[in-house]
Design a protein around this motif. Structure first.
Motif, short mmCIF file in Angstrom:
data_model
loop_
_atom_site.label_atom_id
_atom_site.label_comp_id
_atom_site.label_asym_id
_atom_site.label_seq_id
_atom_site.Cartn_x
_atom_site.Cartn_y
_atom_site.Cartn_z
N THR A 113 0.82 -1.22 0.00
CA THR A 113 0.00 0.00 0.00
C THR A 113 0.85 1.27 0.00
OG1 THR A 113 -0.11 -0.05 2.44
CG2 THR A 113 -1.90 -1.13 1.22
N GLY A 114 2.15 1.13 0.19
CA GLY A 114 3.00 2.30 0.41
C GLY A 114 3.50 2.99 -0.84
N THR A 115 3.30 2.41 -2.02
CA THR A 115 3.76 3.04 -3.25
C THR A 115 2.64 3.09 -4.27
OG1 THR A 115 4.52 0.94 -4.19
CG2 THR A 115 6.12 2.20 -2.92
N GLU A 116 2.79 3.96 -5.25
CA GLU A 116 1.84 4.02 -6.34
C GLU A 116 2.26 3.06 -7.45
OE1 GLU A 116 -0.35 7.72 -8.17
OE2 GLU A 116 1.55 7.45 -9.24
N TRP A 117 1.36 2.22 -7.86
CA TRP A 117 1.60 1.28 -8.94
C TRP A 117 1.07 1.88 -10.24
CZ3 TRP A 117 3.53 -3.85 -7.93
CH2 TRP A 117 3.67 -4.16 -6.57
N ARG A 118 1.42 1.25 -11.36
CA ARG A 118 0.90 1.70 -12.64
C ARG A 118 0.68 0.50 -13.54
NH1 ARG A 118 2.40 7.57 -14.75
NH2 ARG A 118 0.80 7.79 -16.35
N VAL A 119 -0.42 0.51 -14.27
CA VAL A 119 -0.70 -0.60 -15.18
C VAL A 119 0.21 -0.46 -16.40
CG1 VAL A 119 -2.44 -1.83 -16.50
CG2 VAL A 119 -3.10 -0.61 -14.41
N ALA A 120 1.07 -1.47 -16.61
CA ALA A 120 2.00 -1.43 -17.74
C ALA A 120 1.38 -2.02 -19.00
CB ALA A 120 3.28 -2.19 -17.39
N PHE A 121 0.63 -3.10 -18.83
CA PHE A 121 -0.01 -3.74 -19.98
C PHE A 121 -1.08 -4.70 -19.47
CE2 PHE A 121 3.70 -6.22 -18.78
CZ PHE A 121 3.24 -7.53 -18.76
N GLY A 122 -1.89 -5.19 -20.38
CA GLY A 122 -2.94 -6.14 -20.02
C GLY A 122 -2.68 -7.49 -20.65
N GLY A 123 -3.38 -8.51 -20.14
CA GLY A 123 -3.21 -9.84 -20.70
C GLY A 123 -3.80 -10.89 -19.79
N PHE A 124 -3.60 -12.15 -20.15
CA PHE A 124 -4.04 -13.31 -19.39
C PHE A 124 -5.54 -13.51 -19.46
CE2 PHE A 124 -5.53 -14.78 -15.10
CZ PHE A 124 -5.33 -16.12 -15.32
N ALA A 125 -6.31 -12.48 -19.09
CA ALA A 125 -7.77 -12.54 -19.13
C ALA A 125 -8.29 -11.13 -19.36
CB ALA A 125 -8.33 -13.11 -17.82
N PRO A 126 -9.48 -10.97 -19.94
CA PRO A 126 -10.03 -9.62 -20.13
C PRO A 126 -10.08 -8.85 -18.82
CG PRO A 126 -11.35 -11.22 -21.32
CD PRO A 126 -10.38 -12.01 -20.49
N GLY A 127 -9.46 -7.67 -18.80
CA GLY A 127 -9.47 -6.84 -17.61
C GLY A 127 -8.32 -7.05 -16.66
N PHE A 128 -7.44 -8.03 -16.95
CA PHE A 128 -6.31 -8.26 -16.05
C PHE A 128 -5.17 -7.32 -16.43
CE2 PHE A 128 -2.56 -10.17 -14.26
CZ PHE A 128 -3.00 -10.78 -13.09
N GLY A 129 -4.78 -6.47 -15.49
CA GLY A 129 -3.70 -5.52 -15.72
C GLY A 129 -2.45 -5.91 -14.95
N TYR A 130 -1.31 -5.81 -15.59
CA TYR A 130 -0.02 -6.08 -14.95
C TYR A 130 0.51 -4.76 -14.39
CZ TYR A 130 0.04 -10.75 -17.00
OH TYR A 130 -0.25 -12.05 -17.34
#
Length: 223
Positions: free
Chosen positions: A130-147
Motif C-alpha cells: 500500500t505504500g507506493t503508487e503502482w501503474r498498469v503497464a499492460f494487459g493480458g491473461f484474461a479480459p481486464g487483467f492488468g499487470y
C-alpha cells in the motif's frame, strides 16, 4: 531486438525486458507511422498492429530498428530516442489514464508465504504493497487483467510452484515484479495476499476494464 511478422497484419518486436518495451512503445507513439493501427505492449514484446493495405512492413521494421535502444539491465537505465526509463519510475512514460484506489482486505492465502519469501512480516508486506503508487503497464491473461509495476522492489516474489485451478474474482496477487487483480474466477499461480470487492471488469461499463495501461493505482487496506 528481433522483429517477426505476425500473421498478415502485424509485427512482433521481441526485446530483453519490460523497460525496453515501454520505452520503444513511447518512442513509436510519438511518431506518425503510416498504416499503424495500434501498439500493444507485453512483458518483453511489442505487437505493432497494421492496416495491411496501407502499411509497408519492411519499411516499418527498418524504422523500428533505427530507434536507439540500449540498456544495462533491470537495475540500470534504458534509452529509446529521447525517452529515459529508470527502474524506479517504470511506467511513467505510459499515457496517464487517471488514478484508481483499490480497497483490499489483506487476508490472502499466500500472505504468510510472501512474508517468508521476502524476509518481511505479514504486516510489512501489507505496508509495502500500500505504500507506493503502482501503474498498469499492460494487459493480458484474461479480459481486464492488468499487470501493475512500480511497487516496492522487496515484494518481488516467484509464482507459486503449483497453480490453483480456481482463483476467486477480486483476488490480489504478486508474481515476479508485478501485482494484479483477478477480474474473474480463473486458474492462476500468483501469490495471493488479499482480495477486493471492486469490480475490475464489467462488460456493461465503458470502458469495461478499470485497470487499463497507464492507470495509476493505489492499494488501500480496509477491514
Amino acid at each position: 531486438m528481433r522483429i517477426l511478422p505476425c500473421a498478415d497484419a502485424g509485427l512482433l518486436v521481441e526485446l530483453d525486458e519490460l523497460e525496453q518495451v515501454l520505452a520503444l512503445h513511447a518512442a513509436l507513439s510519438e511518431r506518425s507511422l503510416p498504416g499503424v493501427l495500434d501498439l500493444i505492449p507485453a512483458a518483453r514484446t511489442l505487437l505493432v498492429s497494421l492496416d495491411p493495405e496501407r502499411a509497408d512492413r519492411r519499411a516499418l521494421a527498418d524504422e523500428i530498428r533505427r530507434v536507439p535502444l540500449t540498456g544495462t539491465g533491470a537495475a540500470g537505465t534504458q534509452w529509446a530516442g529521447t525517452q529515459r526509463v529508470e527502474t524506479g519510475s517504470v511506467g511513467e512514460e505510459l499515457p496517464d489514464r487517471g488514478s484508481l484506489t483499490v480497497p483490499v482486505i489483506y487476508d490472502g492465502a499466500d500472505l504468510d508465504a510472501v512474508a517468508e519469501l521476502t524476509g518481511l512480516t505479514p504486516r510489512e508486506v501489507v505496508l509495502a504493497h500500500t505504500g507506493t503508487e503502482w501503474r498498469v503497464a499492460f494487459g493480458g491473461f484474461a479480459p481486464g487483467f492488468g499487470y501493475l509495476v512500480g511497487g516496492d522492489p522487496r515484494l518481488e516474489v516467484p509464482r507459486r510452484a503449483e497453480s490453483r485451478t480456481g482463483v476467486p474474482a477480486g483476488s490480489v496477487g504478486l508474481a515476479g515484479r508485478f501485482s494484479g487483480v483477478y477480474p474473474r474466477t480463473s486458474p492462476g499461480g500468483w501469490q495471493l495476499i488479499g482480495r477486493t470487492e471492486l469490480e475490475i471488469w464489467r462488460t456493461d461499463r465503458d470502458p469495461p476494464a478499470l485497470l487499463r495501461p497507464g492507470v495509476r493505482v493505489r492499494f488501500e487496506e480496509v477491514s
